[in-house]
Design a protein around this motif. Structure first.
Motif, short mmCIF file in Angstrom:
data_model
loop_
_atom_site.label_atom_id
_atom_site.label_comp_id
_atom_site.label_asym_id
_atom_site.label_seq_id
_atom_site.Cartn_x
_atom_site.Cartn_y
_atom_site.Cartn_z
N LEU A 1 0.81 -1.23 0.00
CA LEU A 1 0.00 0.00 0.00
C LEU A 1 0.84 1.27 0.00
O LEU A 1 0.50 2.25 -0.65
N GLN A 2 1.95 1.25 0.72
CA GLN A 2 2.77 2.47 0.87
C GLN A 2 3.61 2.78 -0.37
O GLN A 2 4.14 3.88 -0.48
N ASN A 3 3.74 1.82 -1.27
CA ASN A 3 4.66 2.03 -2.40
C ASN A 3 4.04 1.82 -3.77
O ASN A 3 4.70 1.41 -4.71
N ASN A 4 2.75 2.14 -3.89
CA ASN A 4 2.11 2.15 -5.21
C ASN A 4 2.56 3.35 -6.01
O ASN A 4 2.92 3.24 -7.17
N VAL A 5 2.43 4.51 -5.39
CA VAL A 5 2.56 5.77 -6.13
C VAL A 5 4.01 5.98 -6.56
O VAL A 5 4.28 6.25 -7.74
N ASP A 6 4.95 5.79 -5.63
CA ASP A 6 6.34 6.05 -6.01
C ASP A 6 6.85 5.01 -7.01
O ASP A 6 7.51 5.36 -8.01
N ILE A 7 6.51 3.74 -6.80
CA ILE A 7 7.00 2.71 -7.73
C ILE A 7 6.35 2.86 -9.11
O ILE A 7 7.05 2.81 -10.13
N MET A 8 5.04 3.08 -9.15
CA MET A 8 4.40 3.22 -10.47
C MET A 8 4.87 4.49 -11.18
O MET A 8 5.02 4.50 -12.40
N PHE A 9 5.10 5.56 -10.42
CA PHE A 9 5.62 6.77 -11.05
C PHE A 9 6.99 6.50 -11.65
O PHE A 9 7.30 6.89 -12.78
N ASP A 10 7.81 5.81 -10.88
CA ASP A 10 9.17 5.48 -11.35
C ASP A 10 9.12 4.56 -12.57
O ASP A 10 9.72 4.84 -13.62
N GLU A 11 8.39 3.45 -12.43
CA GLU A 11 8.40 2.44 -13.49
C GLU A 11 7.62 2.87 -14.73
O GLU A 11 8.06 2.61 -15.86
N ALA A 12 6.45 3.49 -14.53
CA ALA A 12 5.60 3.82 -15.69
C ALA A 12 6.00 5.15 -16.32
O ALA A 12 6.21 5.23 -17.53
N VAL A 13 6.11 6.19 -15.49
CA VAL A 13 6.34 7.55 -16.03
C VAL A 13 7.83 7.74 -16.35
O VAL A 13 8.18 8.11 -17.47
N GLN A 14 8.68 7.49 -15.36
CA GLN A 14 10.10 7.82 -15.54
C GLN A 14 10.83 6.82 -16.44
O GLN A 14 11.61 7.21 -17.30
N LYS A 15 10.58 5.54 -16.23
CA LYS A 15 11.34 4.55 -17.01
C LYS A 15 10.70 4.23 -18.36
O LYS A 15 11.39 3.86 -19.29
N ARG A 16 9.36 4.34 -18.45
CA ARG A 16 8.71 3.92 -19.69
C ARG A 16 7.97 5.04 -20.41
O ARG A 16 7.35 4.80 -21.44
N GLY A 17 8.01 6.24 -19.87
CA GLY A 17 7.48 7.41 -20.59
C GLY A 17 5.97 7.55 -20.63
O GLY A 17 5.42 8.17 -21.54
N MET A 18 5.28 7.01 -19.64
CA MET A 18 3.83 7.19 -19.60
C MET A 18 3.47 8.65 -19.39
O MET A 18 4.11 9.36 -18.62
#
Ligand SMILES: [Zn+2]
Length: 457
Positions: free
Chosen positions: A338-355
């Motif tokens: 629960l505590q690491n949805n936002v930071d991990i998805m931001f990192d993986e989706a937005v920063q690493k994959r350009g969402m």
């Protein structure tokens, strides 16, 4: 005119674009968006930060009352606050009694008094023996219903949750359809998964890959197909929880294209951890459906980017440390995330994959809020609740166990370097977490109830 709060200079994710602008809040609501808004009692400078709608995590297990030693409202909602989750929808199982009628729902309300750091909506359970109690749950404000096609509940624990049989599944959907509600479904074939698991254990298999192999892709796909077909006959809107395979998502897409009302979610862990990493991390990464291989994960990412997965949840499902001891078959299946949805998805989706930021916000906030009719939640727009997660992009940190607010400092993400940070969380205009001072002890969360024209503290 003076506002209660203005958040200035951040990159604000609106419904259709992300722009650097200011947001004004009064009485807990977003009242103005734009430049030069004027004065406020409190000003937050969000220069260099992303201002995202607070996450609406539509799949969280809090085990209070009855199994508060697994996770309680106090610790669970603090973890949400720290992770940028301003509201979540709580599952009807793991607590005892399971949330399947008016009495058990009221026990939840009582147990949570004075403990909520974020807003909470509730699922009611559909089990084989509560077909005539479903309406009570609706009258008392549940957002939707949840059932299991996979086996669940502990043998010998009478008031634990139970998976549906085909009849109660079908008859329950007919009733839920009449109430114009949605049924969320854990879709895995119960018998095949159970028996494959027994066979593997009898052969002395204990590894992560053996556990994954005991819940093969087709057991998810088969259950999704059956759910979709029966829902079509019953005329019920359904939502498929935590899909782990692109093949499962394809079934949902096909049905949707044919006009059926069906949606689906996947979870942060299916995007962040693969089967090989599960082997290395160990049983803290055990969940059901299981984590799958890298190739599966890449195809799941493609489905997410293509908009075929409606939103992402944590399926936060913690337990005490001693239940995570054992092997891949005997340990509890549930991930604390629960505590690491936002930071991990931001990192993986937005920063690493350009969402795009707008897609990110839909996946973590707007889409779940819209589906479950949490009408004040999930969007940065005039009139909505002033719920925000302030994200510091490109600010890597390594997650330590002591960073976790959970009752038990366990998570498969401990030791992971995450490329972004939630630096503040705001619930209805109040700062409930910031990096300097931590989670506030103010307990400003409330239950968000449907049909009833109020929220109950
Ligand atoms: Zn779950």
């Amino acid at each position: 005119m003076s506002y209660d709060l203005i958040i200035k200079n951040g990159k604000v994710i609106l419904d259709t674009e992300a722009v650097i602008t200011d947001v004004a809040v009064t009485n807990g609501k977003i009242v103005a968006i734009g430049a030069n808004l004027g004065d406020a009692k409190e000003v937050i400078d969000a220069s260099g930060l992303i201002v995202s709608p607070g996450m609406v995590d539509a799949h969280v297990h809090i085990s209070e009352p009855g199994r508060t030693e697994w996770e309680g409202y106090e610790t669970g909602t603090r973890a949400a606050a720290k992770g940028g989750v301003t509201s979540f929808i709580e599952m009807p199982l793991n607590q005892l009694p399971a949330t399947i009628d008016r009495e058990s729902l009221n026990l939840k309300f009582d147990a949570a008094k004075g403990k909520l750091s974020v807003d909470v909506a509730l699922f009611g359970g559909l089990v084989p023996h509560n077909l005539d109690r479903l309406n009570e749950l609706n009258e008392d404000g549940v957002a939707a219903y949840k059932c299991f096609l996979a086996t669940c509940g502990f043998d010998g624990v009478d008031n634990d949750f139970r998976n549906v049989d085909d009849y109660s599944f079908f008859a329950g959907m007919q009733k839920i359809a009449k109430m114009d509600k949605i049924l969320a479904i854990h879709a895995e074939n119960a018998l095949i998964c159970d028996e494959l698991g027994k066979v593997a254990q009898a052969e002395g298999k204990t590894l992560a890959k053996d556990y994954v192999a005991s819940r093969p892709v087709f057991t998810e796909v088969e259950a999704v197909r059956r759910a979709i077909y029966l829902a079509k006959i019953a005329g019920c809107q359904i939502h498929i929880c935590h899909l782990s395979t692109p093949e499962g998502v394809e079934e949902v897409t096909r049905a949707r294209n044919e006009g059926q009302k069906v949606t689906c979610e996947s979870c942060t862990h299916y995007f962040a951890i693969d089967e090989e990493q599960f082997e290395t991390i160990g049983t803290t990464a055990k969940c059901a459906p299981p984590l799958r291989d890298k190739a599966n994960q890449e195809r799941l990412w493609a489905k997410l980017f293509a908009g075929e997965i409606d939103f992402v949840t944590s399926d936060h499902s913690p337990c005490p440390p001693d239940m995570k001891i054992g092997n891949a078959f005997t340990a509890w299946g549930g991930i604390s995330g629960l505590q690491n949805n936002v930071d991990i998805m931001f990192d993986e989706a937005v920063q690493k994959r350009g969402m795009e930021l707008t897609q990110f916000a839909k996946l973590i906030a707007s889409n779940p809020a819209d589906l479950y009719k949490l009408t004040n939640k999930g969007h940065i727009a005039i009139g909505k609740d002033a719920d925000f997660a302030l994200i510091h992009p490109n600010a890597p940190y390594t997650l330590a166990a002591e960073d976790l607010e959970y009752r038990h400092k366990i998570s498969p993400y401990v030791g992971r370097t995450i490329g972004a940070q939630v630096v503040a969380t705001i619930l209805r205009g109040s700062v409930i977490y910031d990096k300097e001072d931590g989670v506030r002890d103010t307990h400003e969360g409330s239950f968000v109830l449907q049909n009833i024209k109020q929220t109950v503290q």
